[in-house]
Design a protein around this motif. Structure first.
Motif, PDB file in Angstrom:
ATOM      1  N   ARG A  34      -4.094 -17.075 -23.753  1.00 51.16           N
ATOM      2  CA  ARG A  34      -2.772 -16.452 -23.683  1.00 51.16           C
ATOM      3  C   ARG A  34      -2.943 -15.015 -23.216  1.00 51.16           C
ATOM      4  O   ARG A  34      -3.798 -14.292 -23.728  1.00 51.16           O
ATOM      5  CB  ARG A  34      -2.086 -16.490 -25.054  1.00 51.16           C
ATOM      6  CG  ARG A  34      -0.644 -15.947 -25.027  1.00 51.16           C
ATOM      7  CD  ARG A  34       0.114 -16.359 -26.265  1.00 51.16           C
ATOM      8  NE  ARG A  34       0.296 -17.803 -26.335  1.00 51.16           N
ATOM      9  CZ  ARG A  34       1.238 -18.464 -25.667  1.00 51.16           C
ATOM     10  NH1 ARG A  34       2.075 -17.814 -24.869  1.00 51.16           N
ATOM     11  NH2 ARG A  34       1.344 -19.776 -25.791  1.00 51.16           N
ATOM     12  N   SER A  65      -2.273 -11.064 -22.667  1.00 55.58           N
ATOM     13  CA  SER A  65      -1.735  -9.978 -23.482  1.00 55.58           C
ATOM     14  C   SER A  65      -0.507  -9.383 -22.801  1.00 55.58           C
ATOM     15  O   SER A  65      -0.322  -9.512 -21.588  1.00 55.58           O
ATOM     16  CB  SER A  65      -2.792  -8.887 -23.678  1.00 55.58           C
ATOM     17  OG  SER A  65      -2.987  -8.167 -22.467  1.00 55.58           O
ATOM     18  N   ILE A  66       0.307  -8.702 -23.575  1.00 61.31           N
ATOM     19  CA  ILE A  66       1.501  -8.073 -23.016  1.00 61.31           C
ATOM     20  C   ILE A  66       1.117  -6.999 -22.000  1.00 61.31           C
ATOM     21  O   ILE A  66       1.812  -6.798 -20.997  1.00 61.31           O
ATOM     22  CB  ILE A  66       2.414  -7.493 -24.126  1.00 61.31           C
ATOM     23  CG1 ILE A  66       3.733  -7.009 -23.530  1.00 61.31           C
ATOM     24  CG2 ILE A  66       1.696  -6.396 -24.891  1.00 61.31           C
ATOM     25  CD1 ILE A  66       4.557  -8.085 -22.861  1.00 61.31           C
ATOM     26  N   ASP A  67      -0.024  -6.320 -22.212  1.00 63.16           N
ATOM     27  CA  ASP A  67      -0.487  -5.316 -21.248  1.00 63.16           C
ATOM     28  C   ASP A  67      -0.782  -5.956 -19.899  1.00 63.16           C
ATOM     29  O   ASP A  67      -0.426  -5.415 -18.842  1.00 63.16           O
ATOM     30  CB  ASP A  67      -1.760  -4.624 -21.767  1.00 63.16           C
ATOM     31  CG  ASP A  67      -1.475  -3.665 -22.905  1.00 63.16           C
ATOM     32  OD1 ASP A  67      -0.319  -3.232 -23.042  1.00 63.16           O
ATOM     33  OD2 ASP A  67      -2.419  -3.343 -23.655  1.00 63.16           O
ATOM     34  N   ILE A  70       0.404  -8.883 -18.783  1.00 59.04           N
ATOM     35  CA  ILE A  70       1.653  -9.390 -18.218  1.00 59.04           C
ATOM     36  C   ILE A  70       2.427  -8.265 -17.538  1.00 59.04           C
ATOM     37  O   ILE A  70       2.933  -8.413 -16.421  1.00 59.04           O
ATOM     38  CB  ILE A  70       2.503 -10.069 -19.309  1.00 59.04           C
ATOM     39  CG1 ILE A  70       1.821 -11.374 -19.772  1.00 59.04           C
ATOM     40  CG2 ILE A  70       3.913 -10.356 -18.802  1.00 59.04           C
ATOM     41  CD1 ILE A  70       2.471 -12.022 -20.972  1.00 59.04           C
ATOM     42  N   ARG A  71       2.494  -7.121 -18.201  1.00 54.39           N
ATOM     43  CA  ARG A  71       3.195  -5.976 -17.608  1.00 54.39           C
ATOM     44  C   ARG A  71       2.503  -5.494 -16.337  1.00 54.39           C
ATOM     45  O   ARG A  71       3.156  -5.175 -15.341  1.00 54.39           O
ATOM     46  CB  ARG A  71       3.263  -4.837 -18.625  1.00 54.39           C
ATOM     47  CG  ARG A  71       4.264  -5.074 -19.758  1.00 54.39           C
ATOM     48  CD  ARG A  71       4.110  -4.027 -20.838  1.00 54.39           C
ATOM     49  NE  ARG A  71       5.096  -4.198 -21.900  1.00 54.39           N
ATOM     50  CZ  ARG A  71       5.001  -3.641 -23.102  1.00 54.39           C
ATOM     51  NH1 ARG A  71       3.944  -2.865 -23.386  1.00 54.39           N
ATOM     52  NH2 ARG A  71       5.933  -3.850 -24.010  1.00 54.39           N
ATOM     53  N   ASP A 117       9.682 -11.723 -16.267  1.00 53.81           N
ATOM     54  CA  ASP A 117       9.934 -13.037 -16.863  1.00 53.81           C
ATOM     55  C   ASP A 117       9.256 -14.165 -16.081  1.00 53.81           C
ATOM     56  O   ASP A 117       9.059 -15.254 -16.614  1.00 53.81           O
ATOM     57  CB  ASP A 117      11.439 -13.313 -16.946  1.00 53.81           C
ATOM     58  CG  ASP A 117      12.151 -12.357 -17.885  1.00 53.81           C
ATOM     59  OD1 ASP A 117      11.502 -11.873 -18.838  1.00 53.81           O
ATOM     60  OD2 ASP A 117      13.344 -12.089 -17.670  1.00 53.81           O
ATOM     61  N   THR A 140       2.387 -16.777 -18.889  1.00 56.28           N
ATOM     62  CA  THR A 140       1.874 -16.201 -20.131  1.00 56.28           C
ATOM     63  C   THR A 140       0.506 -16.750 -20.506  1.00 56.28           C
ATOM     64  O   THR A 140      -0.095 -16.313 -21.483  1.00 56.28           O
ATOM     65  CB  THR A 140       2.855 -16.459 -21.286  1.00 56.28           C
ATOM     66  OG1 THR A 140       3.051 -17.873 -21.436  1.00 56.28           O
ATOM     67  CG2 THR A 140       4.203 -15.796 -21.007  1.00 56.28           C
TER      68      THR A 140
END
Length: 243
Positions: free
Chosen positions: A156, A158-160, A162-163, A173, A177
Protein backbone atom coordinates in the motif's frame (compact mmCIF):
# COMPACT_ATOMS: atom_id res chain seq x y z
CA UNK A 1 28.68 4.19 -0.51
CA UNK A 2 30.47 6.17 -3.18
CA UNK A 3 29.03 9.51 -4.22
CA UNK A 4 29.43 11.62 -7.33
CA UNK A 5 28.25 15.22 -7.02
CA UNK A 6 27.28 16.72 -10.38
CA UNK A 7 26.76 20.34 -11.35
CA UNK A 8 23.27 19.76 -12.65
CA UNK A 9 20.66 17.23 -13.73
CA UNK A 10 22.13 16.83 -17.23
CA UNK A 11 25.55 15.91 -15.91
CA UNK A 12 23.98 13.47 -13.47
CA UNK A 13 22.02 11.85 -16.30
CA UNK A 14 25.08 11.59 -18.55
CA UNK A 15 27.21 9.95 -15.87
CA UNK A 16 24.45 7.46 -15.07
CA UNK A 17 24.05 6.58 -18.77
CA UNK A 18 27.80 6.12 -19.13
CA UNK A 19 27.79 3.68 -16.19
CA UNK A 20 24.96 1.68 -17.76
CA UNK A 21 26.73 1.54 -21.12
CA UNK A 22 29.99 0.53 -19.45
CA UNK A 23 28.16 -2.38 -17.80
CA UNK A 24 26.60 -3.49 -21.09
CA UNK A 25 29.90 -3.30 -22.94
CA UNK A 26 31.61 -5.40 -20.29
CA UNK A 27 28.76 -7.92 -20.31
CA UNK A 28 26.51 -7.70 -23.42
CA UNK A 29 23.88 -9.94 -21.83
CA UNK A 30 23.71 -7.90 -18.63
CA UNK A 31 20.60 -8.02 -16.46
CA UNK A 32 19.57 -4.44 -15.68
CA UNK A 33 17.21 -3.40 -12.92
CA UNK A 34 15.39 -0.26 -14.06
CA UNK A 35 13.47 2.52 -12.35
CA UNK A 36 10.77 4.94 -13.44
CA UNK A 37 9.73 8.41 -12.28
CA UNK A 38 10.99 11.80 -13.37
CA UNK A 39 14.62 11.39 -12.26
CA UNK A 40 15.80 8.65 -14.70
CA UNK A 41 14.25 10.22 -17.81
CA UNK A 42 17.43 12.15 -18.63
CA UNK A 43 19.46 8.96 -18.34
CA UNK A 44 17.11 7.15 -20.73
CA UNK A 45 17.33 10.01 -23.24
CA UNK A 46 21.12 9.81 -23.15
CA UNK A 47 21.04 6.01 -23.61
CA UNK A 48 18.80 6.45 -26.65
CA UNK A 49 21.20 9.02 -28.10
CA UNK A 50 24.14 6.68 -27.57
CA UNK A 51 22.27 3.81 -29.22
CA UNK A 52 21.37 5.93 -32.26
CA UNK A 53 25.01 7.01 -32.51
CA UNK A 54 26.07 3.37 -32.65
CA UNK A 55 27.65 3.48 -29.20
CA UNK A 56 25.31 1.01 -27.51
CA UNK A 57 23.79 -2.40 -28.22
CA UNK A 58 20.90 -3.67 -26.09
CA UNK A 59 20.08 -6.74 -28.18
CA UNK A 60 21.18 -9.23 -25.52
CA UNK A 61 20.26 -7.20 -22.43
CA UNK A 62 17.55 -8.34 -20.05
CA UNK A 63 15.65 -5.84 -17.91
CA UNK A 64 13.56 -6.07 -14.78
CA UNK A 65 11.63 -3.05 -13.63
CA UNK A 66 11.33 -2.30 -9.94
CA UNK A 67 7.61 -1.79 -9.72
CA UNK A 68 4.19 -1.19 -11.22
CA UNK A 69 0.95 0.30 -9.96
CA UNK A 70 -1.82 -2.14 -9.01
CA UNK A 71 -4.34 -2.42 -10.50
CA UNK A 72 -3.57 -0.72 -13.76
CA UNK A 73 -3.64 -1.83 -17.39
CA UNK A 74 -0.25 -1.95 -19.09
CA UNK A 75 -1.49 0.35 -21.88
CA UNK A 76 -2.65 3.01 -19.44
CA UNK A 77 -0.51 6.14 -20.07
CA UNK A 78 0.15 6.34 -16.32
CA UNK A 79 1.42 2.76 -16.04
CA UNK A 80 5.13 2.12 -15.69
CA UNK A 81 4.91 -0.34 -18.57
CA UNK A 82 3.77 2.54 -20.80
CA UNK A 83 6.44 4.84 -19.32
CA UNK A 84 9.26 2.42 -20.06
CA UNK A 85 8.23 1.78 -23.65
CA UNK A 86 7.66 5.45 -24.42
CA UNK A 87 10.83 6.70 -22.72
CA UNK A 88 13.25 3.91 -23.58
CA UNK A 89 12.34 0.49 -24.96
CA UNK A 90 10.72 1.46 -28.26
CA UNK A 91 13.74 3.60 -29.17
CA UNK A 92 16.45 0.93 -28.81
CA UNK A 93 17.11 -2.60 -30.06
CA UNK A 94 16.09 -4.51 -26.96
CA UNK A 95 14.36 -7.87 -27.50
CA UNK A 96 10.75 -7.53 -26.24
CA UNK A 97 11.02 -11.02 -24.73
CA UNK A 98 13.82 -9.73 -22.50
CA UNK A 99 11.68 -6.97 -20.98
CA UNK A 100 10.14 -7.73 -17.60
CA UNK A 101 7.73 -5.44 -15.74
CA UNK A 102 5.36 -6.54 -12.97
CA UNK A 103 1.85 -7.15 -14.30
CA UNK A 104 -0.26 -4.44 -12.73
CA UNK A 105 -3.49 -6.08 -13.85
CA UNK A 106 -2.71 -9.61 -12.61
CA UNK A 107 -5.70 -11.33 -11.07
CA UNK A 108 -3.51 -13.03 -8.48
CA UNK A 109 -1.00 -10.49 -7.16
CA UNK A 110 0.69 -12.96 -4.83
CA UNK A 111 1.35 -15.38 -7.68
CA UNK A 112 2.61 -12.54 -9.88
CA UNK A 113 5.08 -11.48 -7.18
CA UNK A 114 6.35 -15.01 -6.64
CA UNK A 115 6.84 -15.59 -10.36
CA UNK A 116 8.66 -12.27 -10.75
CA UNK A 117 11.22 -13.24 -8.10
CA UNK A 118 11.71 -16.59 -9.81
CA UNK A 119 12.36 -14.92 -13.18
CA UNK A 120 15.01 -12.67 -11.65
CA UNK A 121 16.71 -15.66 -10.04
CA UNK A 122 16.56 -17.68 -13.26
CA UNK A 123 18.22 -14.78 -15.10
CA UNK A 124 21.15 -14.90 -12.69
CA UNK A 125 20.19 -11.87 -10.62
CA UNK A 126 20.58 -8.17 -11.33
CA UNK A 127 24.00 -7.04 -12.60
CA UNK A 128 23.28 -3.32 -12.32
CA UNK A 129 20.33 -1.83 -10.48
CA UNK A 130 19.27 1.76 -11.21
CA UNK A 131 17.32 3.42 -8.40
CA UNK A 132 15.57 6.69 -7.76
CA UNK A 133 14.32 7.78 -4.36
CA UNK A 134 11.17 9.26 -2.90
CA UNK A 135 11.18 12.27 -0.58
CA UNK A 136 10.34 9.88 2.29
CA UNK A 137 13.29 7.61 1.49
CA UNK A 138 11.46 4.86 -0.36
CA UNK A 139 13.14 2.94 -3.18
CA UNK A 140 10.95 1.07 -5.60
CA UNK A 141 7.72 1.19 -3.64
CA UNK A 142 9.36 -0.06 -0.46
CA UNK A 143 7.76 2.49 1.85
CA UNK A 144 9.00 3.48 5.33
CA UNK A 145 7.79 0.96 7.91
CA UNK A 146 8.80 -0.82 11.09
CA UNK A 147 9.34 -3.93 8.95
CA UNK A 148 10.18 -4.34 5.26
CA UNK A 149 9.25 -7.20 2.95
CA UNK A 150 12.36 -8.79 1.48
CA UNK A 151 10.67 -10.24 -1.62
CA UNK A 152 8.54 -8.86 -4.44
CA UNK A 153 5.20 -8.00 -2.90
CA UNK A 154 1.99 -6.01 -3.12
CA UNK A 155 2.22 -2.90 -0.99
CA UNK A 156 0.00 0.00 0.00
CA UNK A 157 1.41 3.38 -0.99
CA UNK A 158 2.02 6.02 1.64
CA UNK A 159 0.15 9.31 1.48
CA UNK A 160 3.50 11.06 0.80
CA UNK A 161 4.06 8.89 -2.26
CA UNK A 162 0.50 9.32 -3.49
CA UNK A 163 0.81 13.09 -3.19
CA UNK A 164 4.21 13.11 -4.95
CA UNK A 165 2.88 11.01 -7.84
CA UNK A 166 -0.34 12.98 -8.18
CA UNK A 167 1.45 15.37 -10.57
CA UNK A 168 1.38 12.63 -13.21
CA UNK A 169 -2.42 12.22 -12.95
CA UNK A 170 -5.37 14.52 -13.56
CA UNK A 171 -6.21 14.38 -9.86
CA UNK A 172 -4.91 12.76 -6.69
CA UNK A 173 -8.01 10.57 -6.61
CA UNK A 174 -6.77 8.80 -9.75
CA UNK A 175 -3.45 7.74 -8.20
CA UNK A 176 -3.48 3.99 -7.42
CA UNK A 177 -3.14 3.25 -3.72
CA UNK A 178 -1.28 -0.04 -4.20
CA UNK A 179 1.68 -1.27 -6.22
CA UNK A 180 3.75 -4.37 -6.88
CA UNK A 181 7.37 -3.77 -5.96
CA UNK A 182 10.61 -5.70 -5.88
CA UNK A 183 11.68 -6.21 -2.26
CA UNK A 184 14.76 -4.95 -0.45
CA UNK A 185 16.56 -8.31 -0.44
CA UNK A 186 16.46 -8.53 -4.24
CA UNK A 187 17.65 -4.94 -4.58
CA UNK A 188 20.54 -5.55 -2.20
CA UNK A 189 21.53 -8.72 -4.09
CA UNK A 190 22.30 -6.66 -7.21
CA UNK A 191 26.00 -6.77 -8.04
CA UNK A 192 26.13 -3.00 -8.56
CA UNK A 193 23.69 -0.23 -7.64
CA UNK A 194 23.45 3.37 -8.80
CA UNK A 195 21.12 5.73 -6.96
CA UNK A 196 20.05 8.91 -8.78
CA UNK A 197 19.04 11.89 -6.65
CA UNK A 198 18.04 15.25 -8.10
CA UNK A 199 16.47 18.46 -6.85
CA UNK A 200 16.28 20.51 -3.65
CA UNK A 201 13.25 18.56 -2.44
CA UNK A 202 15.54 15.51 -2.10
CA UNK A 203 18.29 17.32 -0.14
CA UNK A 204 16.96 16.44 3.31
CA UNK A 205 16.57 12.74 2.61
CA UNK A 206 19.96 12.72 0.87
CA UNK A 207 21.62 13.86 4.08
CA UNK A 208 19.80 11.25 6.12
CA UNK A 209 20.91 8.45 3.81
CA UNK A 210 24.58 9.32 4.11
CA UNK A 211 24.78 10.67 7.64
CA UNK A 212 21.97 8.89 9.45
CA UNK A 213 21.47 5.48 10.91
CA UNK A 214 20.33 2.44 9.00
CA UNK A 215 16.60 2.18 9.59
CA UNK A 216 13.56 0.67 7.89
CA UNK A 217 11.91 4.07 8.36
CA UNK A 218 14.27 5.24 5.60
CA UNK A 219 14.46 2.22 3.27
CA UNK A 220 17.21 3.78 1.15
CA UNK A 221 19.48 3.85 4.19
CA UNK A 222 19.82 0.06 3.82
CA UNK A 223 21.96 0.74 0.75
CA UNK A 224 24.76 1.50 3.21
CA UNK A 225 24.98 -2.28 3.60
CA UNK A 226 25.71 -2.85 -0.10
CA UNK A 227 29.36 -3.24 -1.15
CA UNK A 228 29.08 -1.45 -4.51
CA UNK A 229 26.59 1.41 -4.42
CA UNK A 230 27.23 4.74 -6.14
CA UNK A 231 25.07 7.77 -5.47
CA UNK A 232 24.94 10.21 -8.39
CA UNK A 233 23.51 13.49 -7.16
CA UNK A 234 23.15 17.00 -8.55
CA UNK A 235 24.22 20.06 -6.58
CA UNK A 236 20.67 21.01 -5.68
CA UNK A 237 20.12 17.71 -3.87
CA UNK A 238 23.61 17.74 -2.36
CA UNK A 239 23.70 21.22 -0.84
CA UNK A 240 22.93 20.04 2.70
CA UNK A 241 25.56 17.32 2.72
CA UNK A 242 28.04 17.25 5.55
CA UNK A 243 31.48 16.55 4.08
Amino acid sequence: MNKIICKNYDEMSNIAADMVISQVRQKPDSVLGLATGSTPIGMYKKLIQMYKAGQADFSQVKTFNLDEYYKIDKDNPQSYNYYMHENFFKHVNINPQNIHIPNGSAENAEEECSNYDKMIEQSGGIDLQVLGIGVNGHIGFNEPATELNSKTHLTRLSIDTIRANARFFDSIDQVPTQAITVGMATILKAKKIILLISGKNKAEIMGKILNGKITTNIPASLLQLHPDTTIIVDEEAAYKLVS
